[in-house]
Motif scaffolding. Structure first.
Motif, mmCIF file in Angstrom:
data_model
loop_
_atom_site.group_PDB
_atom_site.id
_atom_site.type_symbol
_atom_site.label_atom_id
_atom_site.label_comp_id
_atom_site.label_asym_id
_atom_site.label_seq_id
_atom_site.Cartn_x
_atom_site.Cartn_y
_atom_site.Cartn_z
ATOM 1 N N GLU A 197 0.820 -1.213 0.000
ATOM 2 C CA GLU A 197 0.000 0.000 0.000
ATOM 3 C C GLU A 197 0.853 1.262 0.000
ATOM 4 O O GLU A 197 0.611 2.189 -0.789
ATOM 5 C CB GLU A 197 -0.929 -0.002 1.203
ATOM 6 N N ALA A 198 1.863 1.314 0.854
ATOM 7 C CA ALA A 198 2.697 2.513 0.936
ATOM 8 C C ALA A 198 3.469 2.735 -0.350
ATOM 9 O O ALA A 198 3.615 3.881 -0.824
ATOM 10 C CB ALA A 198 3.662 2.396 2.127
ATOM 11 N N ILE A 199 3.964 1.663 -0.951
ATOM 12 C CA ILE A 199 4.714 1.785 -2.198
ATOM 13 C C ILE A 199 3.814 2.243 -3.330
ATOM 14 O O ILE A 199 4.181 3.115 -4.126
ATOM 15 C CB ILE A 199 5.397 0.447 -2.537
ATOM 16 N N THR A 200 2.612 1.690 -3.393
ATOM 17 C CA THR A 200 1.666 2.090 -4.440
ATOM 18 C C THR A 200 1.282 3.551 -4.294
ATOM 19 O O THR A 200 1.245 4.299 -5.275
ATOM 20 C CB THR A 200 0.413 1.207 -4.381
ATOM 21 N N GLU A 201 0.995 3.960 -3.071
ATOM 22 C CA GLU A 201 0.604 5.358 -2.836
ATOM 23 C C GLU A 201 1.725 6.312 -3.228
ATOM 24 O O GLU A 201 1.480 7.337 -3.884
ATOM 25 C CB GLU A 201 0.235 5.548 -1.365
ATOM 26 N N ALA A 202 2.943 5.980 -2.846
ATOM 27 C CA ALA A 202 4.075 6.844 -3.184
ATOM 28 C C ALA A 202 4.286 6.904 -4.690
ATOM 29 O O ALA A 202 4.596 7.969 -5.246
ATOM 30 C CB ALA A 202 5.338 6.341 -2.493
ATOM 31 N N ALA A 203 4.126 5.776 -5.354
ATOM 32 C CA ALA A 203 4.284 5.760 -6.810
ATOM 33 C C ALA A 203 3.214 6.616 -7.483
ATOM 34 O O ALA A 203 3.513 7.435 -8.367
ATOM 35 C CB ALA A 203 4.214 4.323 -7.319
ATOM 36 N N HIS A 204 1.975 6.452 -7.065
ATOM 37 C CA HIS A 204 0.889 7.205 -7.696
ATOM 38 C C HIS A 204 0.992 8.697 -7.428
ATOM 39 O O HIS A 204 0.557 9.508 -8.260
ATOM 40 C CB HIS A 204 -0.459 6.664 -7.222
ATOM 41 N N ASP A 205 1.541 9.076 -6.285
ATOM 42 C CA ASP A 205 1.745 10.503 -6.005
ATOM 43 C C ASP A 205 2.672 11.136 -7.035
ATOM 44 O O ASP A 205 2.642 12.359 -7.238
ATOM 45 C CB ASP A 205 2.339 10.691 -4.608
ATOM 46 N N ARG A 206 3.490 10.286 -7.683
ATOM 47 C CA ARG A 206 4.447 10.774 -8.683
ATOM 48 C C ARG A 206 4.045 10.339 -10.100
ATOM 49 O O ARG A 206 4.860 10.387 -11.019
ATOM 50 C CB ARG A 206 5.845 10.235 -8.353
ATOM 51 N N ASP A 207 2.781 9.923 -10.265
ATOM 52 C CA ASP A 207 2.270 9.460 -11.571
ATOM 53 C C ASP A 207 3.084 8.287 -12.111
ATOM 54 O O ASP A 207 3.367 8.185 -13.315
ATOM 55 C CB ASP A 207 2.256 10.601 -12.593
ATOM 56 N N ILE A 208 3.461 7.390 -11.223
ATOM 57 C CA ILE A 208 4.222 6.193 -11.566
ATOM 58 C C ILE A 208 3.324 4.976 -11.357
ATOM 59 O O ILE A 208 2.569 4.905 -10.377
ATOM 60 C CB ILE A 208 5.483 6.085 -10.684
ATOM 61 N N LEU A 209 3.388 4.017 -12.263
ATOM 62 C CA LEU A 209 2.596 2.798 -12.139
ATOM 63 C C LEU A 209 3.209 1.854 -11.118
ATOM 64 O O LEU A 209 4.434 1.812 -10.948
ATOM 65 C CB LEU A 209 2.484 2.096 -13.487
ATOM 66 N N ALA A 210 2.353 1.076 -10.458
ATOM 67 C CA ALA A 210 2.808 0.137 -9.439
ATOM 68 C C ALA A 210 2.315 -1.263 -9.773
ATOM 69 O O ALA A 210 1.110 -1.502 -9.868
ATOM 70 C CB ALA A 210 2.296 0.552 -8.059
ATOM 71 N N GLY A 211 3.268 -2.183 -9.979
ATOM 72 C CA GLY A 211 2.939 -3.573 -10.247
ATOM 73 C C GLY A 211 3.659 -4.482 -9.270
ATOM 74 O O GLY A 211 4.741 -4.137 -8.771
ATOM 75 N N PHE A 212 3.075 -5.660 -8.992
ATOM 76 C CA PHE A 212 3.651 -6.562 -7.991
ATOM 77 C C PHE A 212 3.560 -8.017 -8.447
ATOM 78 O O PHE A 212 2.622 -8.413 -9.141
ATOM 79 C CB PHE A 212 2.926 -6.408 -6.650
ATOM 80 N N ASP A 213 4.550 -8.787 -8.015
ATOM 81 C CA ASP A 213 4.565 -10.239 -8.182
ATOM 82 C C ASP A 213 4.139 -10.842 -6.844
ATOM 83 O O ASP A 213 4.872 -10.763 -5.863
ATOM 84 C CB ASP A 213 5.967 -10.706 -8.576
ATOM 85 N N LEU A 214 2.959 -11.458 -6.822
ATOM 86 C CA LEU A 214 2.384 -11.989 -5.587
ATOM 87 C C LEU A 214 2.645 -13.482 -5.404
ATOM 88 O O LEU A 214 1.960 -14.139 -4.622
ATOM 89 C CB LEU A 214 0.867 -11.749 -5.561
ATOM 90 N N ALA A 215 3.643 -14.026 -6.104
ATOM 91 C CA ALA A 215 3.850 -15.471 -6.104
ATOM 92 C C ALA A 215 3.987 -16.042 -4.703
ATOM 93 O O ALA A 215 3.488 -17.143 -4.419
ATOM 94 C CB ALA A 215 5.086 -15.833 -6.934
ATOM 95 N N HIS A 216 4.648 -15.330 -3.799
ATOM 96 C CA HIS A 216 4.906 -15.862 -2.466
ATOM 97 C C HIS A 216 3.939 -15.328 -1.416
ATOM 98 O O HIS A 216 4.178 -15.478 -0.214
ATOM 99 C CB HIS A 216 6.349 -15.577 -2.045
ATOM 100 N N SER A 217 2.836 -14.739 -1.864
ATOM 101 C CA SER A 217 1.848 -14.258 -0.892
ATOM 102 C C SER A 217 0.424 -14.684 -1.211
ATOM 103 O O SER A 217 -0.398 -14.820 -0.297
ATOM 104 C CB SER A 217 1.902 -12.727 -0.779
ATOM 105 N N VAL A 218 0.100 -14.908 -2.479
ATOM 106 C CA VAL A 218 -1.281 -15.245 -2.813
ATOM 107 C C VAL A 218 -1.646 -16.577 -2.163
ATOM 108 O O VAL A 218 -0.915 -17.548 -2.221
ATOM 109 C CB VAL A 218 -1.482 -15.293 -4.344
ATOM 110 N N GLY A 219 -2.760 -16.584 -1.475
ATOM 111 C CA GLY A 219 -3.216 -17.783 -0.794
ATOM 112 C C GLY A 219 -2.782 -17.891 0.647
ATOM 113 O O GLY A 219 -3.222 -18.795 1.358
ATOM 114 N N VAL A 220 -1.948 -16.960 1.112
ATOM 115 C CA VAL A 220 -1.522 -16.986 2.516
ATOM 116 C C VAL A 220 -1.558 -15.597 3.148
ATOM 117 O O VAL A 220 -1.591 -15.480 4.370
ATOM 118 C CB VAL A 220 -0.118 -17.608 2.659
ATOM 119 N N VAL A 221 -1.593 -14.559 2.331
ATOM 120 C CA VAL A 221 -1.673 -13.180 2.807
ATOM 121 C C VAL A 221 -2.855 -12.500 2.120
ATOM 122 O O VAL A 221 -2.964 -12.544 0.891
ATOM 123 C CB VAL A 221 -0.379 -12.396 2.475
ATOM 124 N N PRO A 222 -3.757 -11.872 2.862
ATOM 125 C CA PRO A 222 -4.837 -11.119 2.205
ATOM 126 C C PRO A 222 -4.272 -9.907 1.473
ATOM 127 O O PRO A 222 -3.315 -9.277 1.921
ATOM 128 C CB PRO A 222 -5.719 -10.670 3.380
#
Length: 426
Positions: A197-222
């Motif tokens: 969330e913090a990384i996405t917010e900071a990126a968007h404040d600068r008109d930068i896109l935010a993408g993530f690889d959730l391979a090690h979190s999907v299914g264990v982290v909401p």
């Protein structure tokens, strides 16, 4: 963490915790290899009866319906990727239209990074030095295809301790020439959970896109991708989702980006209503489905349908709570029982994914000795034994026993019986 995190030593305590575990019955639905303690679900989840039944059902549909399976089974194969995406959406906090099952993780990185990079004005992509290698391979390849030197365009955020990445360092790396940030949600080696969330917010404040690889979190982290405003994300299905080796991957695209033409266009990403008109002009699906490329591999996707049946009997929040308790218990036991080992995973539960990095100078040989004792873990250079108490099928007693086996290996120096790490698969 709640007051239950005041752990005690002893197998009796672990057994008592298992008796109070509201998710304990789910373990009965998984095939656990005999005489083993399986702690490698962060690499490959176990097979469940549900996944096996779903695969058998798909084979039966093929046998009995043949080509009619595309239209006459429930759900029709033609819409299988979208239907599975609808079921995955709650696990990542997205609208159904924003999620689809498609391709492999590496292919999805290529198509999403490439597509969105071309829609930005910046030239730089922010990554980090502890990423899983395939992410860098794909991003570098996309830059080279555009005549951009990856050594100049990649901004690589360095770790301060070799284990973790500081959010403030990621934010400091963003500048006026940054096109996007593409990071893992959880670092594959240390298990650190990044602040999406913090990384996405900071990126968007600068008109930068935010993408993530959730391979090690999907299914264990909401996750809450849509509300946070994450632009795109990718993940695999064979770790905590337990969909089988090489299972079909998934992706998310925020609805604000619907309508873009994917750079890797394929027939299966065409709008469904006119797909069989066989037009030579590509019309992308109006949602995340546009990022499908080739025909969905039904026999690779079917086990995911079954594995999601298990998740639908609980909640991702309940899975996360048990995961945090198990990893906290593991950390407690290592601290108490293994003075020769260190914890390389953040102790703050808000910064921890689903596995724990136990560090030892002879980590590779320690891992080999554990396997000889029936403890299935994996090694990551230079000094990490990754231990994953996957919450759907692992209990407190399992964690206790694994630490006991690890204690014997280390104290008795049993690892000395094994050769140093060589080349090849580890």
């Amino acid at each position: 963490m709640d007051a239950d995190a005041d752990f005690e030593l002893g197998a009796d305590y672990a057994s008592e915790r298992d008796e109070r575990d509201p998710l304990a019955d789910l373990a009965d639905r998984f095939y656990d290899p005999d005489d083993e303690w399986y702690m490698d679900g962060n690499s490959l989840g176990l097979l469940s009866e549900d996944a096996e039944d779903a695969l058998d059902r798909a084979v039966s549909e093929w046998r009995e319906m043949a080509i009619r399976g595309w239209t006459d089974v429930d759900p029709p194969w033609f819409y299988y990727g979208e239907q599975l995406g609808d079921r995955l959406a709650p696990l990542v906090g997205a609208d159904e239209s924003e999620v689809v099952v498609a391709n492999s993780t590496s292919v999805n990185i290529h198509t999403l990074v490439g597509t969105f990079y071309d829609r930005t004005e910046g030239t730089k992509i922010v990554v980090d030095e502890l990423d899983f290698p395939t992410d860098h391979y794909a991003v570098r390849a996309q830059l080279r295809q555009r005549g951009v030197d990856p050594d100049e365009a990649l901004t690589v955020v360095e770790s301060r301790d070799g284990r973790t990445i500081e959010t403030e360092d990621v934010i400091d790396a963003l500048d006026d020439d940054t096109a996007m940030v593409f990071l893992p949600s959880v670092l594959y080696r240390s298990g650190q959970l990044l602040d999406v969330e913090a990384i996405t917010e900071a990126a968007h404040d600068r008109d930068i896109l935010a993408g993530f690889d959730l391979a090690h979190s999907v299914g264990v982290v909401p996750h809450d991708l849509s509300a946070i405003g994450v632009d795109f994300a990718v993940w695999c299905s064979y770790k905590y989702l337990n969909a089988g080796p090489g299972a079909i991957a998934g992706l998310y695209v925020h609805e604000d980006h619907f309508g873009a033409k994917p750079n890797l266009a394929g027939w299966w990403g065409h709008e469904k209503e006119t797909q069989f008109e066989m037009n030579q002009t590509y019309t992308p699906a109006p949602d995340a489905g546009a990022y499908q490329i080739g025909t969905i591999p039904i026999l690779s996707a079917a086990p995911l349908a079954g594995s999601l049946d298990v998740f639908e009997e609980t909640s991702i929040e309940a899975v996360r709570e048990k995961s945090l308790q198990l990893t906290e218990y593991l950390v407690f036991l290592v601290d108490e029982r293994l003075p020769d080992c260190e914890i390389g995973t953040p102790r703050d539960p808000e910064q921890r994914g689903g596995h724990v990095a136990v560090e030892h100078p002879e980590a590779y040989r320690v891992g080999e000795a554990l396997k000889e004792r029936g403890v299935v873990v994996d090694f990551r250079p230079p000094n990490v034994v990754r231990i994953c108490p996957s919450p759907l099928y692992t209990g407190y007693e399992d964690v206790w026993e694994v630490v006991e086996q690890l204690k014997r290996v280390v104290e008795n120096r049993e690892y000395e019986e094994f050769a140093e790490r060589g080349s090849g698969v580890t």
